[in-house]
Design a protein around this motif. Structure first.
Motif, PDB file in Angstrom:
ATOM      1  N   GLU A   1       0.404 -34.253 -12.949  1.00 45.13           N
ATOM      2  CA  GLU A   1      -0.835 -33.532 -12.630  1.00 45.13           C
ATOM      3  C   GLU A   1      -0.820 -32.153 -13.273  1.00 45.13           C
ATOM      4  OE1 GLU A   1      -2.904 -31.635  -8.658  1.00 45.13           O
ATOM      5  OE2 GLU A   1      -2.194 -33.730  -8.554  1.00 45.13           O
ATOM      6  N   ILE A   2      -1.936 -31.764 -13.857  1.00 44.62           N
ATOM      7  CA  ILE A   2      -2.108 -30.416 -14.415  1.00 44.62           C
ATOM      8  C   ILE A   2      -3.494 -29.913 -14.037  1.00 44.62           C
ATOM      9  CG2 ILE A   2      -0.491 -30.650 -16.341  1.00 44.62           C
ATOM     10  CD1 ILE A   2      -2.844 -31.335 -18.148  1.00 44.62           C
ATOM     11  N   SER A   3      -3.642 -28.588 -13.992  1.00 37.27           N
ATOM     12  CA  SER A   3      -4.930 -27.997 -13.602  1.00 37.27           C
ATOM     13  C   SER A   3      -5.223 -26.757 -14.440  1.00 37.27           C
ATOM     14  CB  SER A   3      -4.928 -27.607 -12.115  1.00 37.27           C
ATOM     15  OG  SER A   3      -4.777 -28.735 -11.289  1.00 37.27           O
ATOM     16  N   ALA A   4      -6.495 -26.465 -14.543  1.00 37.01           N
ATOM     17  CA  ALA A   4      -6.947 -25.214 -15.164  1.00 37.01           C
ATOM     18  C   ALA A   4      -8.187 -24.762 -14.417  1.00 37.01           C
ATOM     19  CB  ALA A   4      -7.268 -25.432 -16.641  1.00 37.01           C
ATOM     20  N   TRP A   5      -8.373 -23.438 -14.327  1.00 33.39           N
ATOM     21  CA  TRP A   5      -9.574 -22.942 -13.664  1.00 33.39           C
ATOM     22  C   TRP A   5     -10.038 -21.630 -14.280  1.00 33.39           C
ATOM     23  CZ3 TRP A   5      -4.774 -23.360 -11.518  1.00 33.39           C
ATOM     24  CH2 TRP A   5      -4.142 -22.194 -11.078  1.00 33.39           C
TER      25      TRP A   5
ATOM     26  N   ILE B   1     -10.594 -27.725 -13.261  1.00 32.98           N
ATOM     27  CA  ILE B   1     -10.353 -29.003 -13.927  1.00 32.98           C
ATOM     28  C   ILE B   1      -8.964 -29.484 -13.545  1.00 32.98           C
ATOM     29  CG2 ILE B   1     -10.311 -30.245 -16.124  1.00 32.98           C
ATOM     30  CD1 ILE B   1     -11.577 -26.784 -16.326  1.00 32.98           C
ATOM     31  N   THR B   2      -8.894 -30.673 -12.943  1.00 40.87           N
ATOM     32  CA  THR B   2      -7.608 -31.242 -12.549  1.00 40.87           C
ATOM     33  C   THR B   2      -7.467 -32.630 -13.163  1.00 40.87           C
ATOM     34  OG1 THR B   2      -7.654 -30.059 -10.444  1.00 40.87           O
ATOM     35  CG2 THR B   2      -6.129 -31.914 -10.623  1.00 40.87           C
ATOM     36  N   ASP B   3      -6.338 -32.867 -13.813  1.00 43.74           N
ATOM     37  CA  ASP B   3      -6.057 -34.169 -14.420  1.00 43.74           C
ATOM     38  C   ASP B   3      -4.852 -34.789 -13.722  1.00 43.74           C
ATOM     39  OD1 ASP B   3      -8.026 -34.088 -16.577  1.00 43.74           O
ATOM     40  OD2 ASP B   3      -6.814 -32.449 -17.360  1.00 43.74           O
TER      41      ASP B   3
END
Length: 521
Positions: A514-518, A460-462
């Motif tokens: 920008e932030i991301s989670a995986w 998930i990237t915002d």
């Protein structure tokens, strides 16, 4: 004061003019009728065809243990109360939703189920006692929860089914009392339609009028109610089959109502192909969402202990209409997308916050998702818990969902129990079998793009240039989440059922631009 006026202004401007008109009429104690008088002849009552696959759904029946009811104890939404029935049907120490449910009479069916299986008259006698006490303790002039139109809708539907199952076993005096009360409530409902609320409330009004008019052979009301019902179905059932309030739970409730109406019309020799046309796509939605899962997905107002089970709906469709559900992965009109990888299932909400004029069951869950492994929830939205309660604002908030906010701004302005003023807008920029790109514009017109990919991992990237982004992931299972940005490990409330709440782990992560989670599978 100005802030409050702003909330009202931004809420009212999106309502239909007809809602405001009928709300004023209600405030002035004026009727809102079906358009014709109910037949004055209540002596033509004839049982309508029931749907036992729904009435005696094992998952539903287990919610109200029959032997517990015999001891004058009732459990509703996980909260129990000793109740001797011949007293006031309202408890200040219980929630408004609990008190409403007390008047629905869903707990009749466990009693009748036990009576049918054991032939033990005690179960039937208890049901007679409970109905007798309700009639005596809840005269129409007393008002209250028992005479809210929505409560009347659900109670009448249940009493009509109850009568069909046991009318031949009832003594004449009670049967006459029951029929008189059903007729009185039918007349009341015909003059108190919820055209100021609309949505699922108005649907239930019309559904119940159809069932009652069939029960009493009231052809004039049937004709008008059916015409209005067909029109409302066109409004409420989206082209992809989803109910327009975008709650998987309410979708199942509406599907149940559609099945009951269609079955009753067929039995009276009045099959309605227009109404039956909705059953297949609606069943497809319910199946696609919940197939293989141990609970209903928690988008908008949803909980696992209200609607009938998926299996009961599927069985009803097959038994009465010879239809089987078809799995679909994409529901473009409602904005739901489903992705699968081995035994992982991901459901993404890329839809608007409900109908513009009735967002009462909408949450700040745009761009949110739920992840399941082998049917068990792993990453979850927080649920609903209750309506008129202090926790309501949290459960509707952005922080209660697996989604993102810009500069600490709620996606939409949720206020009160069922209000929404300024609201976000959502659009799907692209969608494939393995990914979706969503653009969200929040109540302050701040933009963020969310890219969700499901391959060998969930990513998930915002992105929102130069803006602070904060996202949330709620963990119901043992799973590792890696993130970029600042991370906080928190605890949060989780309510997969109405009336029951627990704590789960929450990952809050934030950054600029920008932030991301995986999640590695």
């Amino acid at each position: 004061m100005l802030a409050k006026l702003g909330l009202y202004a931004n809420t009212i401007k999106l309502m239909k003019a007809s809602q405001l008109y009928y709300r004023i009429r209600k405030m002035m104690k004026m009727n809102c009728s079906v358009g014709c008088d109910v037949s004055s002849d209540a002596g033509q009552a004839e049982p309508i065809t029931t749907v036992p696959e729904l009435d005696f759904d094992p998952v539903f029946v287990e919610r109200f243990p029959a032997d517990e009811i015999l001891t004058d104890k009732i459990t509703i939404l996980h909260t129990s109360k000793e109740f001797h029935w011949n007293q006031k049907w309202h408890f200040d120490d219980k929630s408004a939703l609990w008190n409403f449910n007390l008047h629905y009479f869903e707990y009749l069916f466990p009693l009748i189920d036990a009576y049918r299986k054991t032939d033990d008259r005690n179960y039937l006698d208890k049901s007679v006692e409970i109905i007798n006490c309700w009639i005596d303790q809840n005269p129409q002039k007393s008002g209250g929860e028992g005479w809210s139109p929505y409560t009347v809708d659900l109670r009448l539907t249940n009493w009509l089914s109850y009568y069909s199952y046991v009318n031949e076993d009832l003594d004449t005096k009670f049967r006459e009392k029951l029929l008189k009360s059903i007729y009185e409530q039918y007349v009341f409902l015909s003059c108190h339609l919820e055209k100021d609320i609309l949505g699922n409330h108005y649907f239930e009004d019309l559904k119940t009028l159809i069932l009652c008019s069939l029960f009493f052979h009231d052809d004039s009301v049937l004709e008008i109610s059916l015409k209005a019902f067909r029109k409302e179905c066109k409004e409420e059932i989206l082209p992809d089959g989803m109910h327009f309030e975008l709650s998987p739970m309410y979708h199942k409730l509406i599907l149940e109502g559609m099945i009951r109406v269609a079955v009753a019309l067929r039995e009276r020799g009045k099959p309605d192909t227009e109404i039956e046309h909705y059953l297949q796509p609606m069943l497809d939605v319910a199946w696609s969402f919940e197939e293989g899962l141990e609970r209903v997905p928690l988008f908008n107002d949803s909980g696992n202990n209200v609607a009938k089970s998926l299996q009961a709906l599927v069985t009803s469709g097959k038994e009465h209409f010879e239809i089987q559900p078809v799995y679909k992965a994409k529901f473009e009109n409602s904005g739901f997308y489903i992705f699968k990888k081995d035994d992982w299932k991901l459901i993404v909400d890329a839809g608007q916050p409900g109908p513009t004029y009735i967002p009462g069951h909408a949450h700040c869950d745009a761009g949110s998702f739920e992840l399941f492994k082998a049917g068990k929830p792993v990453i979850v939205n927080c649920g609903t818990y209750a309506y008129q309660c202090k926790e309501r604002s949290f459960f509707r908030s952005t922080a209660a969902h697996n989604t993102v906010m810009v500069n600490d701004t709620e996606q939409s302005q949720c206020w009160g129990a069922f209000r929404m003023a300024k609201r976000c807008k959502v659009s799907v920029k692209s969608a494939t079998e393995k990914s979706i790109v969503i653009e969200l514009i929040d109540q302050k017109k701040q933009r963020v793009t969310r890219n969700i990919q499901m391959n060998d991992s969930l990513m998930i990237t915002d992105y929102s240039e130069k803006n602070k982004l904060t996202a949330f992931i709620h963990l119901a299972g043992l799973i590792e989440v890696d993130i970029t940005g600042d991370k906080k490990n928190l605890k949060g409330n989780y309510a997969p059922d109405y009336g029951e709440m627990s704590l789960i782990d929450v990952v809050e992560y934030s950054g600029v631009g920008e932030i991301s989670a995986w999640v590695n599978f």
